[in-house]
Design a protein around this motif. Structure first.
Motif, PDB file in Angstrom:
ATOM      1  N   ASN A  56      54.376  43.577 -23.364  1.00  0.00           N
ATOM      2  CA  ASN A  56      54.147  44.229 -24.536  1.00  0.00           C
ATOM      3  C   ASN A  56      54.401  45.761 -24.562  1.00  0.00           C
ATOM      4  N   GLY A  57      55.290  46.392 -23.852  1.00  0.00           N
ATOM      5  CA  GLY A  57      55.661  47.658 -23.693  1.00  0.00           C
ATOM      6  C   GLY A  57      54.894  48.422 -22.672  1.00  0.00           C
ATOM      7  N   ARG A  58      53.619  47.942 -22.334  1.00  0.00           N
ATOM      8  CA  ARG A  58      52.879  48.425 -21.260  1.00  0.00           C
ATOM      9  C   ARG A  58      52.527  47.615 -20.113  1.00  0.00           C
ATOM     10  N   TYR A  59      52.097  46.478 -20.399  1.00  0.00           N
ATOM     11  CA  TYR A  59      51.764  45.609 -19.362  1.00  0.00           C
ATOM     12  C   TYR A  59      52.987  44.405 -19.324  1.00  0.00           C
ATOM     13  N   ARG A  60      53.658  44.443 -18.103  1.00  0.00           N
ATOM     14  CA  ARG A  60      54.612  43.322 -17.923  1.00  0.00           C
ATOM     15  C   ARG A  60      54.499  42.726 -16.532  1.00  0.00           C
ATOM     16  N   VAL A  61      55.049  41.292 -16.727  1.00  0.00           N
ATOM     17  CA  VAL A  61      54.860  40.420 -15.682  1.00  0.00           C
ATOM     18  C   VAL A  61      56.357  39.553 -15.538  1.00  0.00           C
ATOM     19  N   HIS A 120      60.311  30.792 -22.747  1.00  0.00           N
ATOM     20  CA  HIS A 120      60.298  31.059 -24.128  1.00  0.00           C
ATOM     21  C   HIS A 120      60.599  32.538 -24.194  1.00  0.00           C
ATOM     22  N   ALA A 121      60.874  32.943 -25.469  1.00  0.00           N
ATOM     23  CA  ALA A 121      61.094  34.386 -25.569  1.00  0.00           C
ATOM     24  C   ALA A 121      59.727  35.109 -25.397  1.00  0.00           C
ATOM     25  N   HIS A 122      58.550  34.668 -25.317  1.00  0.00           N
ATOM     26  CA  HIS A 122      57.204  35.179 -25.435  1.00  0.00           C
ATOM     27  C   HIS A 122      56.396  34.581 -24.276  1.00  0.00           C
ATOM     28  N   MET A 123      56.750  33.594 -23.481  1.00  0.00           N
ATOM     29  CA  MET A 123      55.971  32.772 -22.400  1.00  0.00           C
ATOM     30  C   MET A 123      56.871  32.121 -21.507  1.00  0.00           C
ATOM     31  N   VAL A 124      56.270  31.886 -20.307  1.00  0.00           N
ATOM     32  CA  VAL A 124      56.532  30.821 -19.425  1.00  0.00           C
ATOM     33  C   VAL A 124      55.993  29.728 -19.387  1.00  0.00           C
ATOM     34  N   GLU A 125      56.470  28.568 -19.374  1.00  0.00           N
ATOM     35  CA  GLU A 125      55.601  27.348 -19.263  1.00  0.00           C
ATOM     36  C   GLU A 125      56.126  26.368 -18.229  1.00  0.00           C
ATOM     37  N   TYR A 126      55.127  25.784 -17.451  1.00  0.00           N
ATOM     38  CA  TYR A 126      55.228  25.011 -16.267  1.00  0.00           C
ATOM     39  C   TYR A 126      54.650  23.609 -16.455  1.00  0.00           C
ATOM     40  N   VAL A 139      52.007  31.068 -19.586  1.00  0.00           N
ATOM     41  CA  VAL A 139      51.909  32.597 -18.953  1.00  0.00           C
ATOM     42  C   VAL A 139      52.434  33.239 -20.269  1.00  0.00           C
ATOM     43  N   TRP A 140      51.874  34.319 -20.705  1.00  0.00           N
ATOM     44  CA  TRP A 140      52.151  35.215 -21.479  1.00  0.00           C
ATOM     45  C   TRP A 140      51.365  36.528 -21.578  1.00  0.00           C
ATOM     46  N   VAL A 141      51.664  37.430 -22.100  1.00  0.00           N
ATOM     47  CA  VAL A 141      51.045  38.734 -22.127  1.00  0.00           C
ATOM     48  C   VAL A 141      50.423  38.985 -23.490  1.00  0.00           C
ATOM     49  N   ALA A 142      49.369  39.485 -23.756  1.00  0.00           N
ATOM     50  CA  ALA A 142      48.849  39.759 -25.056  1.00  0.00           C
ATOM     51  C   ALA A 142      49.555  41.034 -25.619  1.00  0.00           C
ATOM     52  N   PRO A 143      50.087  40.628 -27.072  1.00  0.00           N
ATOM     53  CA  PRO A 143      50.730  41.806 -27.663  1.00  0.00           C
ATOM     54  C   PRO A 143      49.971  42.894 -27.935  1.00  0.00           C
ATOM     55  N   GLY A 144      48.977  42.964 -28.256  1.00  0.00           N
ATOM     56  CA  GLY A 144      47.976  44.066 -28.693  1.00  0.00           C
ATOM     57  C   GLY A 144      46.890  44.555 -27.458  1.00  0.00           C
ATOM     58  N   ASP A 145      46.673  43.828 -26.512  1.00  0.00           N
ATOM     59  CA  ASP A 145      46.106  44.351 -25.515  1.00  0.00           C
ATOM     60  C   ASP A 145      46.792  44.038 -24.084  1.00  0.00           C
ATOM     61  N   ASP A 146      46.262  44.905 -23.052  1.00  0.00           N
ATOM     62  CA  ASP A 146      46.981  44.787 -21.852  1.00  0.00           C
ATOM     63  C   ASP A 146      46.268  43.819 -20.987  1.00  0.00           C
ATOM     64  N   VAL A 147      46.391  42.550 -21.265  1.00  0.00           N
ATOM     65  CA  VAL A 147      46.003  41.366 -21.013  1.00  0.00           C
ATOM     66  C   VAL A 147      46.919  40.330 -20.586  1.00  0.00           C
ATOM     67  N   GLU A 148      46.933  39.881 -19.294  1.00  0.00           N
ATOM     68  CA  GLU A 148      47.817  38.663 -18.940  1.00  0.00           C
ATOM     69  C   GLU A 148      46.934  37.515 -18.772  1.00  0.00           C
ATOM     70  N   ILE A 149      47.602  36.458 -19.719  1.00  0.00           N
ATOM     71  CA  ILE A 149      46.821  35.087 -19.997  1.00  0.00           C
ATOM     72  C   ILE A 149      47.762  33.957 -19.151  1.00  0.00           C
ATOM     73  N   ARG A 150      46.911  33.105 -18.572  1.00  0.00           N
ATOM     74  CA  ARG A 150      47.352  31.935 -18.045  1.00  0.00           C
ATOM     75  C   ARG A 150      46.424  30.871 -18.393  1.00  0.00           C
ATOM     76  N   HIS A 151      47.110  29.911 -19.344  1.00  0.00           N
ATOM     77  CA  HIS A 151      46.547  28.916 -19.993  1.00  0.00           C
ATOM     78  C   HIS A 151      46.716  27.663 -19.048  1.00  0.00           C
TER      79      HIS A 151
END
Length: 229
Positions: A56-61, A120-126, A139-151
């Motif tokens: 998201n510009g700050r947090y990256r995975v 995907h352009a915004h996430m990775v799916e297994y 797996v994706w990174v929240a656009p507005g917060d520095d949070v990594e989400i794994r659903h």
């Protein structure tokens, strides 16, 4: 006389109309999805690990098709990663254990024959299936917060009721990636963790070695579908 005509030329007050019927032209326009928005499958038996970077510009995975990769916030390494083209064994892992049969496996590290990895352009799916359980991890990174989400979604494909234990694993750094690569054992001595009972979460922080170092915290939380941690 020519210069005099130019001096008295009236300025343009509106743009010229290129379409005689702009309303009809808008009705004929068809919005097609951009190719970059379409997911693309990743080969599971590639010669080199396939890497996708989410940020998201700050947090990256950085995520590979085999589950490797690491997280970084600005210039600070949050989790440990080594770009190993042979093993690709360091990254965020999810492990499953059947409490009845004792079966233990990682759906990403040991994908099934019908498994699939989508970038995907915004996430990775297994996607994988083993022991009559279908697993889907996004797996994706929240656009507005520095949070990594794994659903994580588990589906029981068998007839019997199952009880599955879910465990997540990653090596926390919270420091400079270059220094951690040089002395990983020494770097681990400064990482401390504690359990936050009110949030049902794990909090990690690095003890400062010098006074000018600012405190940095990493929180890991697992939230169930019923909104309970």
């Amino acid at each position: 006389h020519t210069a005099e005509v130019l001096l008295f030329e009236r300025p343009v007050t509106r743009a010229p109309i290129e379409q005689t019927r702009p309303e009809a032209a808008r009705r004929r326009v068809r919005v097609r999805p951009h190719p970059a928005m379409q997911p693309w499958p990743v080969p599971l038996a590639a010669e080199f690990p396939q890497v996708h970077v989410l940020s998201n510009g700050r947090y990256r995975v950085a995520v590979t098709e085999g589950g490797g990769g690491g997280s970084q916030w600005n210039t600070l390494a949050l989790t440990r990663w080594r770009a190993d083209t042979t093993l690709d064994n360091i990254g965020f892992r999810v492990y499953l254990r059947d409490l009845e049969s004792g079966d233990f496996w990682s759906p990403v590290s040991t994908p099934s024959a019908d498994g699939q990895v989508l970038f995907h352009a915004h996430m990775v799916e297994y996607r994988s299936r083993a022991h009559d359980i279908t697993v889907r991890q996004r797996v994706w990174v929240a656009p507005g917060d520095d949070v990594e989400i794994r659903h994580l979604t588990l589906s029981n494909e068998g007839r019997a009721r199952r009880r599955v234990e879910v465990t997540s694993y990653a090596e926390v750094v919270l420091g400079d990636a270059t220094e951690d690569r040089r002395h990983p054992a020494f770097s681990k001595l400064f990482v401390e963790s504690e359990y936050l009972d009110d949030l049902h979460a794990l909090a990690f922080h690095r003890r400062s070695r010098v006074e000018r170092e600012s405190a940095c915290w990493l929180v890991h939380m697992m939230v169930r579908r019923d909104n309970r941690a």
